[in-house]
Design an enzyme around this catalytic site. Structure first.
Site, PDB file in Angstrom:
ATOM      1  N   HIS A  59      -5.491   2.252  -5.867  1.00  5.22           N
ATOM      2  CA  HIS A  59      -4.812   3.313  -5.113  1.00  5.22           C
ATOM      3  C   HIS A  59      -5.818   4.082  -4.258  1.00  5.22           C
ATOM      4  O   HIS A  59      -5.976   5.296  -4.384  1.00  5.22           O
ATOM      5  CB  HIS A  59      -4.053   4.258  -6.054  1.00  5.22           C
ATOM      6  CG  HIS A  59      -3.018   5.066  -5.326  1.00  5.22           C
ATOM      7  ND1 HIS A  59      -2.247   6.026  -5.937  1.00  5.22           N
ATOM      8  CD2 HIS A  59      -2.610   5.068  -4.023  1.00  5.22           C
ATOM      9  CE1 HIS A  59      -1.426   6.579  -5.072  1.00  5.22           C
ATOM     10  NE2 HIS A  59      -1.628   6.013  -3.900  1.00  5.22           N
ATOM     11  N   THR A  83       0.843  -1.201   0.000  1.00  9.44           N
ATOM     12  CA  THR A  83       0.000   0.000   0.000  1.00  9.44           C
ATOM     13  C   THR A  83       0.877   1.250   0.000  1.00  9.44           C
ATOM     14  O   THR A  83       0.412   2.337   0.335  1.00  9.44           O
ATOM     15  CB  THR A  83      -0.911   0.028   1.254  1.00  9.44           C
ATOM     16  OG1 THR A  83      -0.095  -0.103   2.430  1.00  9.44           O
ATOM     17  CG2 THR A  83      -1.934  -1.097   1.209  1.00  9.44           C
ATOM     18  N   GLU A 136      -0.622   5.220 -12.301  1.00  9.37           N
ATOM     19  CA  GLU A 136      -1.898   5.431 -11.633  1.00  9.37           C
ATOM     20  C   GLU A 136      -3.015   4.765 -12.437  1.00  9.37           C
ATOM     21  O   GLU A 136      -2.978   4.753 -13.668  1.00  9.37           O
ATOM     22  CB  GLU A 136      -2.186   6.929 -11.500  1.00  9.37           C
ATOM     23  CG  GLU A 136      -1.362   7.618 -10.417  1.00  9.37           C
ATOM     24  CD  GLU A 136      -1.653   7.082  -9.020  1.00  9.37           C
ATOM     25  OE1 GLU A 136      -2.835   7.032  -8.636  1.00  9.37           O
ATOM     26  OE2 GLU A 136      -0.691   6.708  -8.328  1.00  9.37           O
ATOM     27  N   ARG A 181       4.112   2.425  -2.548  1.00  5.30           N
ATOM     28  CA  ARG A 181       4.254   2.923  -3.912  1.00  5.30           C
ATOM     29  C   ARG A 181       4.554   1.750  -4.830  1.00  5.30           C
ATOM     30  O   ARG A 181       5.299   0.832  -4.472  1.00  5.30           O
ATOM     31  CB  ARG A 181       5.389   3.951  -4.012  1.00  5.30           C
ATOM     32  CG  ARG A 181       5.063   5.308  -3.409  1.00  5.30           C
ATOM     33  CD  ARG A 181       3.979   6.041  -4.161  1.00  5.30           C
ATOM     34  NE  ARG A 181       4.012   7.472  -3.938  1.00  5.30           N
ATOM     35  CZ  ARG A 181       3.109   8.331  -4.411  1.00  5.30           C
ATOM     36  NH1 ARG A 181       2.085   7.889  -5.115  1.00  5.30           N
ATOM     37  NH2 ARG A 181       3.219   9.626  -4.172  1.00  5.30           N
TER      38      ARG A 181
END
Length: 316
Positions: A283, A232, A263, A234
């Site tokens: 994310h 959780t 992303e 990067r």
């Protein structure tokens, strides 16, 4: 001072107006824009601007260099690897972040992903909807499992404490050892020992030159075949292609991943999308109303503090 917000902070207009009022009452100009990924448009928006505010939108060196008056960037995020820090350093642009706003929300998702993978929650959901039974869906308890925490900053520390409450032995690897965790029974070990000994490995380090690819093929090969990996932090910290291979080949039992090499939306050919026993979230670890409100307050407070000559939360 002229202050510009380049993307939504995920809070209500009422909250935004309330936070901006503290700048306006002191005679500063504040304006906000919807996010744009167009370089020239962002350069134009930053023309004559002293302070830029962003969340997790990338701010390239070209945009920063093209902002002729820019003196400070307030990043409403814990990580700031999406800002070209080299150009900021060269141009003397101060950068602040909002570390700590999402400690609870990220830690809770790390636990949630662990439970989802260990207890086969997604396959169980599909089984019920398809009229099936629990056959083949026996999960594993977390209590008593050894949990490895890679990085014991605020979030890693919170995760360690949660798993200790669940009755898990906890190992940790970090640049700095915390006495409060040691008092709870957390043992600091080498990264190699942590990877080899843990049933659950949870990643909580920042993304920088030292951590990109930190968990690659070599470290993944050290893990137990029954172990699971949670990320959780990067995406680039983990080699997700090698992780997908380990899951597909059965060399690793499962994974819970909230962050990727880009992303979301994630390309349809991204290997993790087809990997077995892999729970993916887009994310969202930081994204709760409570956390977003906290970070907005911190981001504006950082701007006000910098303007008043008492900067805080500076990363440069």
């Amino acid at each position: 001072m002229k202050v510009v917000l380049l993307e939504s902070l995920g809070i209500s207009e009422e909250s935004l107006e309330r936070l901006a009022a503290s700048l306006k009452k002191d005679g500063h100009d504040f304006s906000s824009f919807p996010r744009s990924d167009d370089r020239d448009e962002n350069i134009s928006r930053l023309s004559g601007v002293d302070v830029a505010m962003i969340a997790n939108m990338p701010l390239s060196g070209e945009v920063i260099a093209g902002a002729d008056s820019l003196k400070m960037i307030s990043v409403a995020f814990t990580g700031y690897d999406h800002v070209d820090m080299k150009v900021c350093t060269e141009r003397g642009v101060a950068v602040s972040n909002c570390a700590g706003y999402s400690t609870d929300s990220v830690a809770e998702l790390a636990l949630g992903l662990s439970v989802a993978v260990c207890r086969n929650i997604l396959p169980c959901d599909r089984a019920v909807r398809d009229g099936a039974t629990k056959a083949g869906l026996l999960g594993n308890e977390i209590a008593g499992k050894t949990v490895g925490i890679v990085g014991t900053g605020a979030i890693g520390c919170k995760v360690a404490k949660i798993f200790r409450v669940l009755g898990c032995p906890v190992l940790a690897y970090s640049r700095t050892e915390r006495d409060d965790l040691k008092e709870l029974g957390v043992s600091y070990v080498t990264l190699e020992e942590l990877m080899a000994s843990s049933d659950i490995v949870s990643i909580h380090v920042p993304c920088n030159d030292q951590t990109v690819g930190l968990i690659g093929e070599e470290k993944l090969a050290m893990m137990k075949p029954s172990a699971i990996l949670i990320n959780t932090a990067r995406g680039p910290i983990v080699d997700n292609d090698r992780l997908a291979e380990a899951l597909t080949s059965g060399r690793l039992s499962g994974a819970g991943i909230d962050v990727f090499d880009m992303e979301p939306p994630i390309p349809k050919d991204y290997p993790l999308l087809k990997a077995p026993n892999c729970v993916l979230t887009p994310h969202v670890a930081f994204a709760t109303p409570e956390a977003l409100e906290k970070r907005a307050v911190m981001a504006f407070d950082n701007v006000c503090a910098w303007i008043s000559g008492n900067p805080r939360n500076l990363v440069y």
